[in-house]
Scaffold this motif. Sequence first.
Motif, PDB file in Angstrom:
ATOM      1  N   MET A   1      14.063  56.530 -36.557  1.00 47.70           N
ATOM      2  CA  MET A   1      12.605  56.397 -36.682  1.00 47.70           C
ATOM      3  C   MET A   1      12.026  55.944 -35.347  1.00 47.70           C
ATOM      4  SD  MET A   1      10.544  53.846 -39.221  1.00 47.70           S
ATOM      5  CE  MET A   1       9.117  53.058 -38.479  1.00 47.70           C
ATOM      6  N   SER A   2      10.948  56.575 -34.949  1.00 47.20           N
ATOM      7  CA  SER A   2      10.290  56.145 -33.718  1.00 47.20           C
ATOM      8  C   SER A   2       8.829  55.817 -34.010  1.00 47.20           C
ATOM      9  CB  SER A   2      10.387  57.207 -32.634  1.00 47.20           C
ATOM     10  OG  SER A   2       9.628  58.322 -32.988  1.00 47.20           O
ATOM     11  N   ASP A   3       8.288  54.988 -33.165  1.00 47.52           N
ATOM     12  CA  ASP A   3       6.917  54.542 -33.335  1.00 47.52           C
ATOM     13  C   ASP A   3       6.207  54.716 -32.003  1.00 47.52           C
ATOM     14  OD1 ASP A   3       4.741  53.493 -34.601  1.00 47.52           O
ATOM     15  OD2 ASP A   3       5.820  51.756 -35.388  1.00 47.52           O
ATOM     16  N   SER A   4       4.910  54.458 -31.977  1.00 51.10           N
ATOM     17  CA  SER A   4       4.195  54.707 -30.729  1.00 51.10           C
ATOM     18  C   SER A   4       3.997  53.418 -29.931  1.00 51.10           C
ATOM     19  CB  SER A   4       2.852  55.369 -31.014  1.00 51.10           C
ATOM     20  OG  SER A   4       2.082  54.561 -31.849  1.00 51.10           O
ATOM     21  N   CYS A   5       3.879  53.608 -28.619  1.00 51.85           N
ATOM     22  CA  CYS A   5       3.619  52.501 -27.712  1.00 51.85           C
ATOM     23  C   CYS A   5       2.196  51.985 -27.928  1.00 51.85           C
ATOM     24  CB  CYS A   5       3.801  53.017 -26.284  1.00 51.85           C
ATOM     25  SG  CYS A   5       3.247  51.885 -25.004  1.00 51.85           S
ATOM     26  N   ASP A   6       2.044  50.658 -27.979  1.00 53.90           N
ATOM     27  CA  ASP A   6       0.710  50.076 -28.204  1.00 53.90           C
ATOM     28  C   ASP A   6      -0.202  50.262 -27.010  1.00 53.90           C
ATOM     29  OD1 ASP A   6       1.202  49.260 -30.771  1.00 53.90           O
ATOM     30  OD2 ASP A   6       1.909  47.280 -30.184  1.00 53.90           O
ATOM     31  N   ALA A   7       0.351  50.521 -25.843  1.00 56.03           N
ATOM     32  CA  ALA A   7      -0.480  50.625 -24.642  1.00 56.03           C
ATOM     33  C   ALA A   7      -0.896  52.065 -24.357  1.00 56.03           C
ATOM     34  CB  ALA A   7       0.251  50.038 -23.446  1.00 56.03           C
ATOM     35  N   CYS A   8       0.058  52.994 -24.329  1.00 53.45           N
ATOM     36  CA  CYS A   8      -0.283  54.360 -23.943  1.00 53.45           C
ATOM     37  C   CYS A   8      -0.266  55.322 -25.123  1.00 53.45           C
ATOM     38  CB  CYS A   8       0.639  54.851 -22.831  1.00 53.45           C
ATOM     39  SG  CYS A   8       2.345  55.105 -23.369  1.00 53.45           S
ATOM     40  N   GLY A   9       0.278  54.890 -26.271  1.00 52.19           N
ATOM     41  CA  GLY A   9       0.229  55.718 -27.464  1.00 52.19           C
ATOM     42  C   GLY A   9       1.302  56.783 -27.560  1.00 52.19           C
ATOM     43  N   SER A  10       2.166  56.896 -26.560  1.00 51.39           N
ATOM     44  CA  SER A  10       3.231  57.880 -26.656  1.00 51.39           C
ATOM     45  C   SER A  10       4.342  57.347 -27.553  1.00 51.39           C
ATOM     46  CB  SER A  10       3.762  58.231 -25.267  1.00 51.39           C
ATOM     47  OG  SER A  10       4.395  57.122 -24.683  1.00 51.39           O
ATOM     48  N   SER A  11       5.036  58.254 -28.228  1.00 45.45           N
ATOM     49  CA  SER A  11       6.078  57.794 -29.134  1.00 45.45           C
ATOM     50  C   SER A  11       7.260  57.273 -28.333  1.00 45.45           C
ATOM     51  CB  SER A  11       6.507  58.916 -30.071  1.00 45.45           C
ATOM     52  OG  SER A  11       7.236  59.878 -29.365  1.00 45.45           O
ATOM     53  N   VAL A  12       7.874  56.225 -28.839  1.00 52.06           N
ATOM     54  CA  VAL A  12       8.983  55.596 -28.129  1.00 52.06           C
ATOM     55  C   VAL A  12      10.069  55.244 -29.137  1.00 52.06           C
ATOM     56  CG1 VAL A  12       7.673  53.428 -28.184  1.00 52.06           C
ATOM     57  CG2 VAL A  12       9.667  53.617 -26.701  1.00 52.06           C
ATOM     58  N   GLU A  13      11.295  55.608 -28.797  1.00 52.97           N
ATOM     59  CA  GLU A  13      12.430  55.311 -29.663  1.00 52.97           C
ATOM     60  C   GLU A  13      12.616  53.802 -29.794  1.00 52.97           C
ATOM     61  OE1 GLU A  13      14.576  57.529 -31.069  1.00 52.97           O
ATOM     62  OE2 GLU A  13      13.433  59.244 -30.338  1.00 52.97           O
ATOM     63  N   ASP A  14      13.052  53.401 -30.968  1.00 53.50           N
ATOM     64  CA  ASP A  14      13.308  51.973 -31.179  1.00 53.50           C
ATOM     65  C   ASP A  14      14.261  51.400 -30.142  1.00 53.50           C
ATOM     66  OD1 ASP A  14      11.632  51.438 -33.244  1.00 53.50           O
ATOM     67  OD2 ASP A  14      13.113  51.738 -34.815  1.00 53.50           O
ATOM     68  N   ALA A  15      15.268  52.182 -29.769  1.00 56.93           N
ATOM     69  CA  ALA A  15      16.265  51.686 -28.816  1.00 56.93           C
ATOM     70  C   ALA A  15      15.655  51.390 -27.450  1.00 56.93           C
ATOM     71  CB  ALA A  15      17.397  52.688 -28.670  1.00 56.93           C
ATOM     72  N   LEU A  16      14.558  52.073 -27.120  1.00 55.96           N
ATOM     73  CA  LEU A  16      13.941  51.890 -25.811  1.00 55.96           C
ATOM     74  C   LEU A  16      12.738  50.955 -25.851  1.00 55.96           C
ATOM     75  CD1 LEU A  16      13.954  55.586 -24.558  1.00 55.96           C
ATOM     76  CD2 LEU A  16      15.527  53.774 -23.921  1.00 55.96           C
ATOM     77  N   ALA A  17      12.217  50.714 -27.029  1.00 57.65           N
ATOM     78  CA  ALA A  17      10.988  49.936 -27.133  1.00 57.65           C
ATOM     79  C   ALA A  17      11.217  48.480 -26.757  1.00 57.65           C
ATOM     80  CB  ALA A  17      10.443  50.019 -28.557  1.00 57.65           C
ATOM     81  N   ARG A  18      10.215  47.899 -26.121  1.00 63.10           N
ATOM     82  CA  ARG A  18      10.251  46.478 -25.802  1.00 63.10           C
ATOM     83  C   ARG A  18       9.060  45.834 -26.501  1.00 63.10           C
ATOM     84  NH1 ARG A  18      13.062  44.636 -21.546  1.00 63.10           N
ATOM     85  NH2 ARG A  18      14.432  46.168 -20.641  1.00 63.10           N
ATOM     86  N   THR A  19       9.279  44.651 -26.978  1.00 66.22           N
ATOM     87  CA  THR A  19       8.195  43.910 -27.615  1.00 66.22           C
ATOM     88  C   THR A  19       7.826  42.720 -26.747  1.00 66.22           C
ATOM     89  OG1 THR A  19       8.957  44.561 -29.805  1.00 66.22           O
ATOM     90  CG2 THR A  19       7.447  42.708 -29.686  1.00 66.22           C
ATOM     91  N   ILE A  20       6.548  42.591 -26.481  1.00 65.26           N
ATOM     92  CA  ILE A  20       6.049  41.447 -25.724  1.00 65.26           C
ATOM     93  C   ILE A  20       5.209  40.587 -26.653  1.00 65.26           C
ATOM     94  CG2 ILE A  20       4.304  40.805 -24.019  1.00 65.26           C
ATOM     95  CD1 ILE A  20       5.349  42.833 -22.177  1.00 65.26           C
ATOM     96  N   ARG A  21       5.471  39.309 -26.618  1.00 70.27           N
ATOM     97  CA  ARG A  21       4.655  38.381 -27.387  1.00 70.27           C
ATOM     98  C   ARG A  21       3.891  37.481 -26.437  1.00 70.27           C
ATOM     99  NH1 ARG A  21       8.988  38.288 -30.697  1.00 70.27           N
ATOM    100  NH2 ARG A  21       9.885  36.480 -29.680  1.00 70.27           N
TER     101      ARG A  21
END
Length: 67
Positions: A1-21
Amino acid sequence: MSDSCDACGSSVEDALARTIRLSVDRSTVDEQRLCPGCFAEWIDRYEQQMRTEPDVTIDEENDIIVD
Ligand SMILES: [Zn+2]
């Protein structure tokens, strides 16, 4: 399952996604899921801000802390 980047909106694989808090006074005020490119931009931006704003720090989990 992949979701989109909150900044640019492109889809990003979970394995590559980074979360910033972004935390202020130890409570999370913002959380963003970013692709690697946007993550690097965020870190750059906050590192520059840290030079002028000593209250902003990034911890080892890439949480951005504003005291
Ligand atoms: Zn992005």
